[in-house]
Design a protein around this motif. Structure first.
Motif, mmCIF file in Angstrom:
data_model
loop_
_atom_site.group_PDB
_atom_site.id
_atom_site.type_symbol
_atom_site.label_atom_id
_atom_site.label_comp_id
_atom_site.label_asym_id
_atom_site.label_seq_id
_atom_site.Cartn_x
_atom_site.Cartn_y
_atom_site.Cartn_z
ATOM 1 N N UNK A 122 1.686 18.582 19.983
ATOM 2 C CA UNK A 122 2.220 18.756 18.721
ATOM 3 C C UNK A 122 1.761 20.549 18.472
ATOM 4 N N UNK A 123 0.888 21.105 19.129
ATOM 5 C CA UNK A 123 0.346 22.471 18.919
ATOM 6 C C UNK A 123 1.507 23.275 19.670
ATOM 7 N N UNK A 124 1.782 23.186 20.911
ATOM 8 C CA UNK A 124 2.689 23.838 21.763
ATOM 9 C C UNK A 124 4.159 23.708 21.190
ATOM 10 N N UNK A 125 4.451 22.452 20.539
ATOM 11 C CA UNK A 125 5.780 22.431 19.860
ATOM 12 C C UNK A 125 6.021 22.805 18.684
ATOM 13 N N UNK A 126 4.837 23.516 17.944
ATOM 14 C CA UNK A 126 4.906 23.907 16.669
ATOM 15 C C UNK A 126 5.567 25.092 16.497
ATOM 16 N N UNK A 127 5.495 26.019 17.544
ATOM 17 C CA UNK A 127 6.067 27.360 17.249
ATOM 18 C C UNK A 127 5.303 28.563 16.634
ATOM 19 N N UNK A 128 3.866 28.076 16.078
ATOM 20 C CA UNK A 128 3.266 28.977 15.455
ATOM 21 C C UNK A 128 1.963 29.268 16.143
ATOM 22 N N UNK A 129 2.102 29.782 17.416
ATOM 23 C CA UNK A 129 1.069 29.934 18.157
ATOM 24 C C UNK A 129 0.457 31.314 18.164
ATOM 25 N N UNK A 130 -0.894 31.436 18.124
ATOM 26 C CA UNK A 130 -1.576 32.921 18.175
ATOM 27 C C UNK A 130 -2.504 32.802 19.284
ATOM 28 N N UNK A 131 -3.073 34.150 19.602
ATOM 29 C CA UNK A 131 -4.007 34.166 20.518
ATOM 30 C C UNK A 131 -5.133 33.356 20.420
ATOM 31 N N UNK A 132 -5.651 33.450 18.996
ATOM 32 C CA UNK A 132 -6.895 32.494 18.763
ATOM 33 C C UNK A 132 -6.661 31.055 19.087
ATOM 34 N N UNK A 133 -5.450 30.718 18.719
ATOM 35 C CA UNK A 133 -5.270 29.085 18.607
ATOM 36 C C UNK A 133 -5.070 28.719 20.238
ATOM 37 N N UNK A 134 -4.368 29.601 20.951
ATOM 38 C CA UNK A 134 -4.172 29.555 22.449
ATOM 39 C C UNK A 134 -5.436 29.146 23.024
ATOM 40 N N UNK A 135 -6.673 30.102 22.784
ATOM 41 C CA UNK A 135 -8.019 30.018 23.234
ATOM 42 C C UNK A 135 -8.509 28.714 22.981
ATOM 43 N N UNK A 136 -8.526 28.261 21.809
ATOM 44 C CA UNK A 136 -8.966 26.940 21.380
ATOM 45 C C UNK A 136 -8.350 25.585 22.256
ATOM 46 N N UNK A 137 -6.707 25.915 22.522
ATOM 47 C CA UNK A 137 -6.104 25.085 23.172
ATOM 48 C C UNK A 137 -6.628 25.006 24.558
ATOM 49 N N UNK A 138 -6.800 26.140 25.212
ATOM 50 C CA UNK A 138 -7.209 25.943 26.688
ATOM 51 C C UNK A 138 -8.632 25.344 26.757
ATOM 52 N N UNK A 139 -9.521 25.438 25.730
ATOM 53 C CA UNK A 139 -10.814 24.787 25.726
ATOM 54 C C UNK A 139 -10.624 23.279 25.882
ATOM 55 N N UNK A 140 -9.511 22.884 24.850
ATOM 56 C CA UNK A 140 -9.102 21.533 24.733
ATOM 57 C C UNK A 140 -8.495 20.893 25.985
ATOM 58 N N UNK A 141 -7.666 21.684 26.814
ATOM 59 C CA UNK A 141 -7.304 21.331 28.124
ATOM 60 C C UNK A 141 -8.325 21.248 29.015
ATOM 61 N N UNK A 142 -9.263 22.119 29.064
ATOM 62 C CA UNK A 142 -10.499 21.793 29.924
ATOM 63 C C UNK A 142 -11.096 20.460 29.618
ATOM 64 N N UNK A 143 -11.232 20.036 28.360
ATOM 65 C CA UNK A 143 -11.757 18.980 28.042
ATOM 66 C C UNK A 143 -10.998 17.413 28.571
ATOM 67 N N UNK A 144 -9.583 17.781 28.719
ATOM 68 C CA UNK A 144 -8.829 16.814 29.112
ATOM 69 C C UNK A 144 -8.938 16.611 30.648
ATOM 70 N N UNK A 145 -9.052 17.594 31.215
ATOM 71 C CA UNK A 145 -9.453 17.731 32.956
ATOM 72 C C UNK A 145 -10.771 17.206 32.914
ATOM 73 N N UNK A 146 -11.723 17.395 32.351
ATOM 74 C CA UNK A 146 -12.924 16.583 32.296
ATOM 75 C C UNK A 146 -12.889 15.164 32.473
ATOM 76 N N UNK A 147 -12.005 14.741 31.426
ATOM 77 C CA UNK A 147 -11.846 13.114 31.075
ATOM 78 C C UNK A 147 -11.158 12.691 32.540
ATOM 79 N N UNK A 148 -9.915 13.396 32.895
ATOM 80 C CA UNK A 148 -9.349 13.021 34.148
ATOM 81 C C UNK A 148 -10.154 12.861 35.416
#
Length: 243
Positions: free
Chosen positions: A30-56
């Motif tokens: 939903x975040x990627x598709x929102x079209x309202x990304x900033x560098x700060x939002x992307x930084x938080x999203x990359x942390x979230x991606x790391x959490x997903x990889x941890x679960x995987x």
């Protein structure tokens, strides 16, 4: 990477981890598709991606999943996933190298301004070229397509595929934003530096950091943490191959 296939479900013991990973992926999509990304939002999203990889990675290390994935009919999927992981690791590595170059040059520019060097504008232009190169490199990596999985694909394979797609999209967006900022007539590096010089202000390194360096360093740290998590997932896949 498109996946038109059937998937093999997780054992019941895996469901809590699966639900956590799927919940984070839903938010990230939903975040990627929102079209309202900033560098700060992307930084938080990359942390979230790391959490997903941890679960995987936790899923890949569960004996029940390892036994299922080690069967010969699943080896083709593991081979394809190992190939995909190498491409993503290459993308992260190249991005880190480019960010390191950008960070070094921004620091050098801050020193040049403090010393009042006449080459400031050329240094700013070179900074823009570095950001363009970084953006071009990540676009090349995004264009590299992995072979699509077909047939019976384990559910963890679909999770990995979706997470990899989101990761590449986030990196692409991050460098696109950096490039847009660099080339902006209002917020680019040269307009900021030029305005400060015209006002005869003494520009310290901290002022340059506040505009660019902090974001670059935070993104570099985020990619470093993500890179380590990707390595762990790859090691888990290789361990499955050895069973």
């Amino acid at each position: 990477m498109a996946c038109h296939n059937r998937h093999v479900s997780f054992p019941a013991s895996s469901l809590p981890l699966v639900l956590k990973a799927e919940e984070e992926l839903h938010k990230l999509k939903a975040l990627v598709g929102s079209g309202s990304l900033t560098c700060e939002i992307i930084l938080d999203a990359i942390k979230a991606v790391g959490y997903v990889y941890e679960c995987i990675d936790d899923l890949l290390c569960m004996p029940s999943n390892q036994n299922g994935l080690s069967h010969m009919q699943q080896r083709r999927w593991v081979d394809l996933e190992l190939e995909g992981s190498i491409k993503l690791l290459d993308m992260c590595s190249t991005s880190r190298d480019n960010l390191n170059d950008i960070k070094y040059h921004v620091r050098d520019l801050g020193s040049a301004i403090r010393r009042g060097l006449d080459t400031i504008k050329s240094r700013v232009l070179f900074y823009n070229q570095l950001v363009k190169k970084a953006n071009k490199d990540v676009k090349k990596q995004v264009a590299r397509k992995s072979e699509a999985m077909a047939g019976d694909v384990p559910a963890v394979g679909l999770l990995l595929s979706e997470t990899r797609d989101i990761t590449t999209s986030l990196l692409h967006c991050a460098f696109s934003i950096l490039l847009k900022q660099a080339e902006s007539e209002k917020t680019g590096m040269w307009p900021v530096v030029s305005g400060l010089l015209q006002k005869r202000r003494i520009v310290c390194k901290k002022e340059i950091q506040e505009d660019v360096l902090d974001v670059v360093e935070d993104l570099e740290i985020g990619l470093e943490n993500l890179f380590r998590q990707l390595i762990r997932c790859r090691v888990s896949l290789l361990n499955i191959c050895c069973l």
